[in-house]
Write an enzyme that holds these catalytic residues in place. Structure first.
Site, PDB file in Angstrom:
ATOM      1  N   HIS A 123     -16.377   3.996  10.196  1.00 59.99           N
ATOM      2  CA  HIS A 123     -16.882   5.197   9.549  1.00 59.99           C
ATOM      3  C   HIS A 123     -18.393   5.651   9.617  1.00 59.99           C
ATOM      4  CE1 HIS A 123     -17.333   7.975   6.170  1.00 59.99           C
ATOM      5  NE2 HIS A 123     -15.750   8.185   6.100  1.00 59.99           N
ATOM      6  N   HIS A 160     -13.653   0.749  10.084  1.00 60.71           N
ATOM      7  CA  HIS A 160     -12.934   1.534   8.856  1.00 60.71           C
ATOM      8  C   HIS A 160     -11.428   1.586   9.263  1.00 60.71           C
ATOM      9  CE1 HIS A 160     -12.670   4.441   5.766  1.00 60.71           C
ATOM     10  NE2 HIS A 160     -12.155   5.241   6.528  1.00 60.71           N
ATOM     11  N   GLU A 165      -1.026   2.095   8.370  1.00 55.21           N
ATOM     12  CA  GLU A 165      -2.248   1.761   9.330  1.00 55.21           C
ATOM     13  C   GLU A 165      -1.919   0.878  10.309  1.00 55.21           C
ATOM     14  OE1 GLU A 165      -5.969   1.435   7.574  1.00 55.21           O
ATOM     15  OE2 GLU A 165      -7.002   0.716   9.405  1.00 55.21           O
ATOM     16  N   ARG A 196     -15.806  12.086  13.330  1.00 53.51           N
ATOM     17  CA  ARG A 196     -16.433  10.610  13.150  1.00 53.51           C
ATOM     18  C   ARG A 196     -16.813   9.860  14.274  1.00 53.51           C
ATOM     19  NH1 ARG A 196     -12.394   8.413   8.660  1.00 53.51           N
ATOM     20  NH2 ARG A 196     -12.853  10.047   7.248  1.00 53.51           N
ATOM     21  N   THR A 223      -5.290   1.320   0.649  1.00 59.51           N
ATOM     22  CA  THR A 223      -4.881   2.664  -0.378  1.00 59.51           C
ATOM     23  C   THR A 223      -5.711   2.860  -1.431  1.00 59.51           C
ATOM     24  OG1 THR A 223      -2.769   2.251   0.849  1.00 59.51           O
ATOM     25  CG2 THR A 223      -3.102   3.718  -1.110  1.00 59.51           C
ATOM     26  N   GLY A 246       0.977  -1.254  -0.086  1.00 57.77           N
ATOM     27  CA  GLY A 246      -0.073   0.066  -0.110  1.00 57.77           C
ATOM     28  C   GLY A 246       0.911   1.250  -0.104  1.00 57.77           C
ATOM     29  N   GLU A 290     -13.400  17.930   5.393  1.00 55.92           N
ATOM     30  CA  GLU A 290     -14.132  16.773   6.160  1.00 55.92           C
ATOM     31  C   GLU A 290     -14.316  16.990   7.639  1.00 55.92           C
ATOM     32  OE1 GLU A 290     -12.289  13.058   5.024  1.00 55.92           O
ATOM     33  OE2 GLU A 290     -11.682  13.922   3.098  1.00 55.92           O
ATOM     34  N   ALA A 318      -9.127   4.324  -1.024  1.00 59.41           N
ATOM     35  CA  ALA A 318      -9.436   5.689  -0.194  1.00 59.41           C
ATOM     36  C   ALA A 318     -10.115   6.776  -1.108  1.00 59.41           C
ATOM     37  CB  ALA A 318      -7.863   6.305  -0.045  1.00 59.41           C
ATOM     38  N   GLN A 319     -11.072   7.222  -0.811  1.00 60.33           N
ATOM     39  CA  GLN A 319     -11.713   8.360  -1.527  1.00 60.33           C
ATOM     40  C   GLN A 319     -11.597   9.699  -1.132  1.00 60.33           C
ATOM     41  OE1 GLN A 319     -16.079   7.391  -0.726  1.00 60.33           O
ATOM     42  NE2 GLN A 319     -15.791   5.254  -1.644  1.00 60.33           N
ATOM     43  N   GLY A 320     -11.681  10.229   0.114  1.00 58.67           N
ATOM     44  CA  GLY A 320     -11.692  11.604   0.345  1.00 58.67           C
ATOM     45  C   GLY A 320     -10.624  12.414   0.026  1.00 58.67           C
ATOM     46  N   GLY A 321      -9.302  11.769   0.577  1.00 60.42           N
ATOM     47  CA  GLY A 321      -8.148  12.364   0.095  1.00 60.42           C
ATOM     48  C   GLY A 321      -7.083  12.318   0.945  1.00 60.42           C
ATOM     49  N   ALA A 369       2.179   3.071   2.373  1.00 60.10           N
ATOM     50  CA  ALA A 369       3.398   3.029   3.120  1.00 60.10           C
ATOM     51  C   ALA A 369       4.505   2.128   2.933  1.00 60.10           C
ATOM     52  CB  ALA A 369       2.782   2.516   4.718  1.00 60.10           C
ATOM     53  N   ARG A 393      -8.677   9.148  14.819  1.00 60.17           N
ATOM     54  CA  ARG A 393      -8.213   9.831  13.894  1.00 60.17           C
ATOM     55  C   ARG A 393      -8.992  11.063  13.125  1.00 60.17           C
ATOM     56  NH1 ARG A 393      -7.976   8.395   8.031  1.00 60.17           N
ATOM     57  NH2 ARG A 393      -9.644   7.085   8.793  1.00 60.17           N
TER      58      ARG A 393
HETATM   59  P1  FAD Z   1      -2.702  -0.815   3.097  1.00 56.59           P
HETATM   60  O1  FAD Z   1      -2.909   0.137   1.718  1.00 56.59           O
HETATM   61  O2  FAD Z   1      -3.827  -1.488   3.463  1.00 56.59           O
HETATM   62  O3  FAD Z   1      -1.750  -2.004   2.441  1.00 56.59           O
HETATM   63  C1  FAD Z   1      -1.305  -3.258   3.179  1.00 56.59           C
HETATM   64  C2  FAD Z   1      -0.630  -4.108   2.305  1.00 56.59           C
HETATM   65  O4  FAD Z   1       0.058  -4.962   2.867  1.00 56.59           O
HETATM   66  C3  FAD Z   1      -1.349  -4.855   1.257  1.00 56.59           C
HETATM   67  O5  FAD Z   1      -0.477  -4.786   0.040  1.00 56.59           O
HETATM   68  C4  FAD Z   1      -1.502  -6.131   1.716  1.00 56.59           C
HETATM   69  O6  FAD Z   1      -1.551  -7.190   0.745  1.00 56.59           O
HETATM   70  C5  FAD Z   1      -0.401  -6.502   2.499  1.00 56.59           C
HETATM   71  N1  FAD Z   1      -0.125  -7.375   3.550  1.00 56.59           N
HETATM   72  C6  FAD Z   1      -0.996  -7.514   4.644  1.00 56.59           C
HETATM   73  N2  FAD Z   1      -0.758  -8.485   5.510  1.00 56.59           N
HETATM   74  C7  FAD Z   1       0.337  -9.070   4.855  1.00 56.59           C
HETATM   75  C8  FAD Z   1       1.161 -10.197   4.867  1.00 56.59           C
HETATM   76  N3  FAD Z   1       0.937 -11.133   6.047  1.00 56.59           N
HETATM   77  N4  FAD Z   1       2.241 -10.335   4.308  1.00 56.59           N
HETATM   78  C9  FAD Z   1       2.473  -9.986   2.913  1.00 56.59           C
HETATM   79  N5  FAD Z   1       1.656  -8.731   2.611  1.00 56.59           N
HETATM   80  C10 FAD Z   1       0.649  -8.332   3.644  1.00 56.59           C
HETATM   81  N6  FAD Z   1      -7.328   7.487   4.555  1.00 56.59           N
HETATM   82  C11 FAD Z   1      -7.055   8.628   4.033  1.00 56.59           C
HETATM   83  O7  FAD Z   1      -6.150   9.410   4.613  1.00 56.59           O
HETATM   84  N7  FAD Z   1      -7.920   9.551   3.231  1.00 56.59           N
HETATM   85  C12 FAD Z   1      -8.979   8.809   2.556  1.00 56.59           C
HETATM   86  O8  FAD Z   1      -9.530   9.388   1.781  1.00 56.59           O
HETATM   87  C13 FAD Z   1      -9.272   7.512   3.174  1.00 56.59           C
HETATM   88  N8  FAD Z   1     -10.371   6.830   2.677  1.00 56.59           N
HETATM   89  C14 FAD Z   1     -10.557   5.237   3.101  1.00 56.59           C
HETATM   90  C15 FAD Z   1     -11.476   4.942   2.340  1.00 56.59           C
HETATM   91  C16 FAD Z   1     -11.640   3.476   2.520  1.00 56.59           C
HETATM   92  C17 FAD Z   1     -12.635   2.643   1.953  1.00 56.59           C
HETATM   93  C18 FAD Z   1     -10.818   2.596   3.335  1.00 56.59           C
HETATM   94  C19 FAD Z   1     -10.638   1.179   3.560  1.00 56.59           C
HETATM   95  C20 FAD Z   1      -9.745   3.443   4.057  1.00 56.59           C
HETATM   96  C21 FAD Z   1      -9.515   4.908   3.809  1.00 56.59           C
HETATM   97  N9  FAD Z   1      -8.627   5.355   4.409  1.00 56.59           N
HETATM   98  C22 FAD Z   1      -8.273   6.918   4.133  1.00 56.59           C
HETATM   99  C23 FAD Z   1      -7.635   4.798   5.301  1.00 56.59           C
HETATM  100  C24 FAD Z   1      -6.388   4.680   4.186  1.00 56.59           C
HETATM  101  O9  FAD Z   1      -6.810   4.256   3.096  1.00 56.59           O
HETATM  102  C25 FAD Z   1      -5.377   3.435   4.968  1.00 56.59           C
HETATM  103  O10 FAD Z   1      -5.094   3.712   6.449  1.00 56.59           O
HETATM  104  C26 FAD Z   1      -3.999   3.434   4.086  1.00 56.59           C
HETATM  105  O11 FAD Z   1      -4.569   3.683   2.911  1.00 56.59           O
HETATM  106  C27 FAD Z   1      -3.328   2.386   4.720  1.00 56.59           C
HETATM  107  O12 FAD Z   1      -2.028   2.120   4.029  1.00 56.59           O
HETATM  108  P2  FAD Z   1      -1.121   1.072   4.265  1.00 56.59           P
HETATM  109  O13 FAD Z   1      -0.073   1.103   3.311  1.00 56.59           O
HETATM  110  O14 FAD Z   1      -0.674   1.151   5.553  1.00 56.59           O
HETATM  111  O15 FAD Z   1      -1.937  -0.050   4.086  1.00 56.59           O
HETATM  112  C1  SIN Z   2     -13.614   9.363   3.682  1.00 58.11           C
HETATM  113  O1  SIN Z   2     -13.411   9.464   2.402  1.00 58.11           O
HETATM  114  O2  SIN Z   2     -14.654   9.601   4.048  1.00 58.11           O
HETATM  115  C2  SIN Z   2     -12.592   8.517   4.453  1.00 58.11           C
HETATM  116  C3  SIN Z   2     -11.545   9.395   4.757  1.00 58.11           C
HETATM  117  C4  SIN Z   2     -10.629   8.662   5.749  1.00 58.11           C
HETATM  118  O3  SIN Z   2     -10.878   7.761   6.135  1.00 58.11           O
HETATM  119  O4  SIN Z   2      -9.625   9.310   6.155  1.00 58.11           O
END
Ligand code: FAD
Ligand code: SIN
Length: 531
Positions: free
Chosen positions: A241, A349, A373, A288, A42, A13, A113, A45-48, A15, A384
């Site tokens: 959420h 969420h 996350e 929220r 990731t 994702g 937001e 993610a909608q809002g931004g 990170a 958050r």
């Molecule tokens: P992720 O993007 O979830 O990536 C995790 C990765 O780890 C994936 O590739 C997965 O396959 C991999 N993985 C997991 N376990 C293992 C394992 N055991 N071995 C190997 N790989 C593994 N946040 C905002 O700031 N703004 C927004 O608008 C927003 N909108 C959102 C909307 C939705 C519907 C959701 C669900 C979340 C939203 N969030 C938003 C939150 C935000 O998207 C997430 O917190 C963020 O994208 C997390 O990024 P990440 O890289 O930590 O994890």
């Molecule tokens: C949303 O677009 O409402 C999600 C934003 C977030 O989780 O930060």
């Protein structure tokens, strides 16, 4: 066959990909990801992404909003450094090719937001995450120093424990030497040794029956670190959420972005009343935790399965230009949101808690970093602020890389690590044991450990979970390893951490609301180390 890399990144994702792109300037990087490369929260993610861009916004205002949302539990130092670095990190995303919406004059079009006092959310229509994920993947694929292993699931991180040396939560200098990883081609567990390991495994939403998170969100990284006796914090703070689309046959739940309320959409009950004003003067745009709790309460009072989000008064331009994906999705199930209200319900969420890190993204385990996350940096405290999580991932992947490149010249591979031990295991013929337990866990969590909690509900959840834990550990020990049993084990572990931290927090704060302790307790710190 064992592999050796300078940097092992677990997760693809925002990170993991950002860290990999930076680390690749200093050594060989291997990303393991348990599904397809873009399968992540990731992408959804909608809002931004929140960042301070233009006057009249200031770092001080964004810091204040973040501190208020965190309900006094955010770490001020972490909040300040994250927000002050927001502008630089967002510009870096733009350099990697990410397109954010702009106004006719070429300035970034900023949205607002819940809990934000200014317009500061950069976005790409209502598919910001998809735009970011795609552009980062493109940059990673072009980088010759990065190897990408899809469908490879990290099973455990490797520590002294695997050398036969006992470690406890009080052991100083637990060290990470890499990870045992399930290889789908050989169907065996492979050893990957690394000098630096970055945990970027995302969230925990699938522990709950009703979630906006994709199926990958099973809390693997947090569980692995917890089992390795690393520090985990704040797991009771699970963000629901307020507005996921009410569509009972669909899983995960489709999100209706908070940005829609930022543009003026209003929550209403069955009779068409704007009920949020009863709960908070900020109405539908309150933080929220307040909105989700208010909806939960209204649903219980009125005995209904959802409330409504009214966006019918927004201009068609706003709907079609800013929210085209939501418009199309709702239309696909027969709701024209320019004419009819959207049925919405809260859904699990985001996990504010996770692997405890310092200001450099370093965990309590040497040579192991965490970002995104799965990490608990101290930014979010008890709740958050919307759109601060993509930002947090960017800031801490950057900082972790700075620290890692400082450490790496002093690190050698540990060559005495044994291969994964498969003795005494047989093929598990009964998938039903895994799928059924998973459903039971999700039901327990949503019924007893949801938005409103009580001593009785938490104790009941704890007792039920203990049975699932015992049965699953037995199954795990005698089964040939498959990803499904690893995920189930991790999910149970996460359920346990959430419940245990929730039981220990004898007050209501942020996302944790207890009927038995409705008030704040002064000076109560973030819950650490659930055992
Ligand atoms: P992720 O993007 O979830 O990536 C995790 C990765 O780890 C994936 O590739 C997965 O396959 C991999 N993985 C997991 N376990 C293992 C394992 N055991 N071995 C190997 N790989 C593994 N946040 C905002 O700031 N703004 C927004 O608008 C927003 N909108 C959102 C909307 C939705 C519907 C959701 C669900 C979340 C939203 N969030 C938003 C939150 C935000 O998207 C997430 O917190 C963020 O994208 C997390 O990024 P990440 O890289 O930590 O994890
Ligand atoms: C949303 O677009 O409402 C999600 C934003 C977030 O989780 O930060």
């Amino acid at each position: 066959m064992r592999k050796k890399v300078d940097f092992l990144v677990i997760g693809s994702g925002i990170a993991g990909l950002c860290f990999a792109l930076k680390a690749a300037n200093y050594g060989k990087v291997c990303i393991v990801t348990k599904s397809n490369i873009d399968d992540s929260s990731t992408k959804y993610a909608q809002g931004g992404i929140a960042a301070v861009i233009y006057h009249p916004d200031t770092y001080e205002k964004h810091i204040k909003d973040t501190m208020i949302a965190g309900d006094e539990l955010s770490d001020r130092k972490i909040v300040e450094l994250t927000i002050r670095e927001s502008t630089a990190r967002v510009h870096e995303l733009v350099e990697w090719g990410v397109n954010f919406d702009r106004t006719a004059t070429g300035r970034f079009a900023l949205a607002r937001e819940g809990g934000h006092s200014e317009f500061r959310v950069l976005h790409h229509k209502d598919i910001t995450g998809l735009e970011i994920e795609q552009k980062l993947i493109k940059a990673v694929m072009m980088n010759e120093n990065i190897e990408m292993l899809e469908n490879h699931l990290a099973v455990e991180i490797i520590t002294q424990h695997h050398l036969g040396i006992e470690v406890s939560r009080r052991t100083e200098h637990i060290t990470c030497y890499g990870s045992y990883v399930y290889n789908p081609n050989t169907k065996r567990v492979q050893t990957i040794l690394s000098k630096i390991t970055m945990m970027a495994t995302g969230g925990i939403g699938t522990v709950y029956g009703n979630t906006t998170n994709p199926p990958i969100a099973t809390g693997d990284g947090i569980s692995m670190v917890y089992r390795a006796k690393g520090a985990v914090a704040g797991m009771e703070f699970v963000q629901f959420h307020p507005t996921s689309l009410y569509n009972p046959t669909e899983s995960p739940s489709f999100l209706i972005t908070e940005a829609m309320r930022g543009s003026g959409a209003i929550l209403k009950d069955d009779a068409g009343n704007d009920f949020m004003k009863k709960y908070d003067p900020r109405g539908s745009l309150a933080p929220r935790d307040i909105v989700a709790r208010a909806i939960d309460n209204e649903m219980k009072l009125q005995g209904c399965d959802h409330v409504w989000l009214d966006a019918t008064h927004l201009s068609k331009d706003e709907i079609f230009n800013h929210f085209p994906n939501i418009y199309a999705k709702c239309l696909s199930i027969g709701i024209d949101i320019t004419k009819a209200c959207i049925p919405v319900v809260p859904a699990a969420h985001y996990s504010c808690g996770g692997i405890k890190t310092n200001e450099w993204g370093a965990t309590s385990i040497r040579h192991l970093f965490a970002s995104g996350e799965c990490a608990s940096t101290g930014l979010h405290g008890a709740n958050r602020l919307a759109s601060n999580s993509l930002l947090e991932a960017l800031v801490f992947s950057h900082r972790a890389c700075l620290k890692a490149i400082d450490e790496i010249p002093q690190i050698d591979f540990c060559n005495s690590i044994p291969e994964w031990d498969t003795s005494g295991t047989v093929l598990n013929e009964e998938m039903v044991l895994i799928t059924q337990t998973r459903k039971e866990l999700q039901t327990i969590m949503i019924n007893y450990v949801g938005i409103v909690r009580s001593n009785l509900r938490l104790q009941r959840a704890f007792d039920r979970l203990e049975i699932l834990y015992r049965e699953t550990e037995e199954l795990y020990k005698r089964s040939i390893l498959i990803p499904e049993i690893c995920e189930l084990r991790n999910m149970i572990n996460i359920g346990y951490l959430i419940i245990k931290n929730a039981i220990d927090r004898k007050e209501s704060r942020g996302l944790h609301y207890s009927l038995d302790y409705p008030e704040h307790r002064e000076g109560n710190p973030v819950t650490r180390d659930a055992l």
